[in-house]
Design a protein around this motif. Structure first.
Motif, mmCIF file in Angstrom:
data_model
loop_
_atom_site.group_PDB
_atom_site.id
_atom_site.type_symbol
_atom_site.label_atom_id
_atom_site.label_comp_id
_atom_site.label_asym_id
_atom_site.label_seq_id
_atom_site.Cartn_x
_atom_site.Cartn_y
_atom_site.Cartn_z
ATOM 1 N N ARG A 61 2.870 4.257 -1.259
ATOM 2 C CA ARG A 61 2.816 5.001 -2.515
ATOM 3 C C ARG A 61 4.154 4.913 -3.244
ATOM 4 O O ARG A 61 4.202 4.835 -4.462
ATOM 5 N N ASP A 62 5.240 4.891 -2.475
ATOM 6 C CA ASP A 62 6.550 4.810 -3.107
ATOM 7 C C ASP A 62 6.760 3.449 -3.751
ATOM 8 O O ASP A 62 7.326 3.351 -4.827
ATOM 9 N N PHE A 63 6.289 2.392 -3.073
ATOM 10 C CA PHE A 63 6.448 1.076 -3.689
ATOM 11 C C PHE A 63 5.617 0.985 -4.962
ATOM 12 O O PHE A 63 6.071 0.423 -5.965
ATOM 13 N N ARG A 64 4.422 1.554 -4.939
ATOM 14 C CA ARG A 64 3.595 1.534 -6.152
ATOM 15 C C ARG A 64 4.309 2.221 -7.315
ATOM 16 O O ARG A 64 4.304 1.738 -8.439
ATOM 17 N N TYR A 96 0.817 -1.215 0.000
ATOM 18 C CA TYR A 96 0.000 0.000 0.000
ATOM 19 C C TYR A 96 0.847 1.260 0.000
ATOM 20 O O TYR A 96 0.313 2.352 -0.072
#
Lengths: 234, 250
Positions: free
Chosen positions: A13-16, A11
């Motif tokens: 945002r940086d990983f997305r 979840y």
């Protein structure tokens, strides 16, 4: 050598953003070495390799490197568990000729095709061959052939399984891409393949180097990291 | 200039751009043909009315990626597919790509207010069911505010602003409170990615073959459009706007 295990938060945002863009993922991985000198290829100097594995729900990212990384620079919500870092020295010591391992590798099996227009031109002075265009190999048998060829170069062989076929199963990964940014030569596209199977070490030094440096192309983009485990006794 | 802002949110979305065979790909953001199809379904335009589709395709479109989706693949088996020769049946295997958990703000713009208002009313009371790229992928929340839930995080519908303005000022659609809270505390935020229709002569233009010419099942044709990728800043206003979760309780 060190191996880090990062349990990522899907979840975040940086990983997305990183998952959608290989270039960003490369930057995030390299942020584990904030003190690198500016000159020279940074990834090669630390022999950084990474691989993203799907687990029950989410992803685990393995990162291998020469020196100990500092994952404190990752944003607070990037990981769900603290990063685990361990030394790879016991593994490197266990590599002896004839030793059988179970392995997992995300490779980038490609071949280089020289366009007819360039091939007919006279070779450049210095005897260099013209540079070809790299094309992904899609058929499983071609991918296994790629792995066996890499084995010849890097000191391992793939044994034969009970059915008489090489004891490895290639499974396609999702095509990965990186957005082109101003100043880049173009977008990156990689068609990785996940190899799982067994191997037998023939040349310990060559294989140790391959484990340290990774094999194949696309090492900055999640390819080439070999994970080894004790082979199950047949 | 008038714009209409829609929220595209679903557990699964798929926006294919080039697939015809057994590998069904998806783009990283909604395609024009997908959005035109969505609106056509709301308006009740049948597949073979190409003129009406061409008219819908003239709307200028901009997409803001409020949450990147995670690319996933399904190994899909369809049994008892009649063979083309007519004798017997076969099993069809296909790989179907989709975006899990993606969230997009889609803005359509035009000079004609009535036309956008008609689309807006149709999306509130669609003729046929709406879905995001594939029939099995229905939207997870309303595409537009319907007036009943004023604080809801969803598309704000018809506004009097140009497209770029709406993309830069529309509240962030992210609905996970922990992600919003984490983002509000951060000093260095990642901007939101945008993909906007642009002029062919733009130096950064990229070509996308996804303008529908015909949706007739045996004669699907697409034309090209050019888009420009960019970013908009995720400002405090975008995060706090419409976020009544912390204020309404007190």
């Amino acid at each position: 050598m060190y191996l880090s295990k990062l349990t990522v938060n899907v979840y975040s945002r940086d990983f997305r953003r990183d998952h959608a863009d290989l270039r960003q993922m490369h930057r995030t991985v390299m942020s584990g070495w904030p003190d690198l000198a500016d000159e020279g290829p940074a990834r090669q100097s630390q022999a950084v390799l990474w691989r993203l594995d799907t687990v029950h729900r989410g992803f685990v990212q393995y990162v291998q490197s020469n020196s100990k990384p500092d994952w404190s620079r990752l944003t607070a919500d990037y990981l769900t568990e603290p990063a685990q870092v361990r030394s790879l020295q016991p593994l490197l010591d266990a590599i002896t000729p004839g030793r059988r391992f179970a392995f997992r590798l995300v490779g980038n099996p490609t071949r280089s095709v020289i366009r007819p227009a360039t091939a007919t031109q006279s070779p450049v002075e210095g005897g260099k061959r013209p540079r070809g265009k790299r094309i992904a190999r899609h058929k499983p048998e071609e991918q296994i052939e790629w792995l066996i060829r890499k084995g010849n170069q890097h000191g391992f062989v793939v044994p034969t399984a009970h059915n008489g076929q090489p004891d490895v199963s290639p499974s396609p990964c999702l095509p990965q891409a990186g957005q082109a940014r101003p100043g880049d030569r173009g977008p990156i596209t990689v068609m990785p393949v996940r190899f799982e199977g067994h191997l037998i070490v023939t040349d310990a030094d060559a294989f140790r180097t391959a484990v340290r440096q990774g094999i194949g192309h696309g090492k900055a983009y999640g390819c080439g990291l070999i994970s080894l485990a004790p082979a199950r006794t047949p | 200039m008038y714009s209409i802002a829609l929220c595209l949110d679903a557990p699964m979305q798929s926006w294919g751009t080039r697939s015809r065979g057994s590998i069904r790909d998806t783009a990283r953001e909604p395609t024009k043909s997908g959005v035109v199809g969505l609106i056509a379904a709301a308006l009740g335009v049948p597949r073979d009315e190409s003129d009406c589709l061409a008219e819908l395709s003239t709307l200028r479109m901009g997409v803001r990626v409020d949450r990147e989706g995670i690319l996933e693949r399904d190994f899909h088996v369809t049994q008892n597919v009649p063979t083309t020769a007519g004798g017997g049946h076969r099993t069809a295997l296909s790989h179907r790509y989709y975006l899990a958990d993606a969230l997009f703000l889609v803005v359509l713009t035009d000079a004609d207010e009535d036309r956008l208002d008609q689309i807006q009313r149709a999306l509130r009371a669609p003729v046929w069911p709406l879905f995001l790229g594939r029939r099995a992928f229905p939207p997870a929340r309303p595409l537009l505010t319907n007036g009943y839930h004023d604080g809801a995080l969803t598309g704000q519908g018809l506004t009097r602003q140009p497209l770029e303005m709406v993309l830069a000022t529309h509240p962030w659609l992210e609905d996970r409170p922990e992600v919003r809270a984490a983002e509000r505390r951060r000093p260095d935020r990642q901007p939101l990615r945008t993909v906007i229709d642009c002029d062919l002569t733009d130096p950064d233009a990229e070509l996308r073959m996804d303008v529908p010419k015909s949706f007739t099942p045996d004669d699907r044709r697409y034309a090209a459009r050019t888009v420009r990728s960019g970013t908009v800043h995720l400002t405090d206003d975008l995060i706090t706007a419409k976020d009544l979760s912390c204020t309404s309780a007190s």
